[in-house]
Design an enzyme around this catalytic site. Structure first.
Site, PDB file in Angstrom:
ATOM      1  N   ASN A 189       0.817  -1.229   0.000  1.00  0.00           N
ATOM      2  CA  ASN A 189       0.000   0.000   0.000  1.00  0.00           C
ATOM      3  C   ASN A 189       0.846   1.273   0.000  1.00  0.00           C
ATOM      4  OD1 ASN A 189      -2.378  -1.599   0.157  1.00  0.00           O
ATOM      5  ND2 ASN A 189      -1.929  -1.879   2.335  1.00  0.00           N
ATOM      6  N   ARG A 190       2.000   1.186  -0.606  1.00  0.00           N
ATOM      7  CA  ARG A 190       2.905   2.337  -0.714  1.00  0.00           C
ATOM      8  C   ARG A 190       3.446   2.812   0.641  1.00  0.00           C
ATOM      9  NH1 ARG A 190       3.136   0.352  -4.976  1.00  0.00           N
ATOM     10  NH2 ARG A 190       2.745   1.315  -6.992  1.00  0.00           N
ATOM     11  N   LEU A 191       3.295   1.958   1.658  1.00  0.00           N
ATOM     12  CA  LEU A 191       3.850   2.327   2.969  1.00  0.00           C
ATOM     13  C   LEU A 191       5.247   1.712   3.085  1.00  0.00           C
ATOM     14  CD1 LEU A 191       0.662   2.082   5.208  1.00  0.00           C
ATOM     15  CD2 LEU A 191       1.648   4.054   4.037  1.00  0.00           C
TER      16      LEU A 191
END
Ligand SMILES: Cc1cc2nc3c(=O)[nH]c(=O)nc-3n(C[C@H](O)[C@H](O)[C@H](O)COP(=O)(O)O)c2cc1C
Length: 211
Positions: A189-191
């Site tokens: 999740n792009r984290l």
């Protein structure tokens, strides 16, 4: 061409503060070995960004040939565009884009020429063809045709016939002395996980950066 559907999810696993080594050069060594094991092509290729006297950045790929506590060494032509940039501004940035393993390492620092003795040691280890190439190419300068290079190569072959190729004055290494080193690991999740080391008063400090 619309590339908006090009999207990878990064799932290879996160990076935890506890897992990081205190010394970023040791951390780099660990990641570098893992990059080799993952069989990505030319893991020692990195993007080198320089900035000229007018503030214009330039970037190109070069090969890392040595690294240790003292810095990161690559070899080039001392009359090239990058060398002129470094002459005007010693600040450089390096990026290892290990995208296939969902990682990148970014190093900021300053570049300085290594000693001729150190450059010679590496020059002597190069194949003869590469040694001659260092004499042939006036790197970054305009040439009229490929034929110019071929002719110069023949000339150099004749010049150094039956003897060792000496190291040209205009060829050698730079050592990049790191000031910050950032390790980036892709996350879901792009984290992503990002940790940046900074050398402050001779000690390496580590902090987590937002992705
Ligand atoms: C995979 C790869 C490795 C390269 N390695 C080097 C290198 O170690 N040294 C070098 O001077 N140029 C290397 N080059 C060429 C540079 O990218 C660049 O074209 C050249 O150094 C001239 O750059 P400049 O005009 O900005 O100085 C490499 C290019 C590629 C694609």
């Amino acid at each position: 061409m619309d590339l908006s559907d090009f999207r990878e999810n990064y799932t290879k696993g996160g990076l935890k503060r506890e897992a990081l080594k205190d010394n970023p050069v040791q951390q780099f060594e660990l990641w570098f070995k893992q990059a080799i094991e993952s069989a990505i092509p030319e893991p020692n290729a990195f993007s080198l960004a320089t900035v000229d006297a007018f503030g214009q950045p330039s970037i190109r790929t070069v090969l890392l040939k040595l690294f240790d506590e003292n810095g990161f060494v690559f070899f080039t032509n001392y009359e090239s565009k990058k060398a002129q940039d470094i002459e005007a501004n010693e600040k450089v940035s390096m990026l290892f884009p290990w995208v296939a393993i969902e990682r990148q390492v970014k190093i900021n620092g300053r570049a300085e020429k290594i000693s001729t003795a150190e450059s010679l040691k590496y020059f002597l280890s190069r194949p003869r063809g590469s040694q001659l190439g260092a004499w042939v190419s006036q790197q970054s300068h305009v040439i009229s045709s490929r034929g110019v290079l071929e002719m110069k190569l023949q000339e150099m072959k004749r010049k150094f016939l039956n003897r060792a190729v000496p190291i040209p004055d205009h060829w050698g290494g730079y050592r990049i002395i790191p000031e910050t080193i950032e390790f980036w690991q892709g996350g879901e999740n792009r984290l992503h996980d990002r940790f940046e080391y900074e050398k402050v008063a001779g000690e390496w400090l580590v902090r987590r950066l937002a992705p």
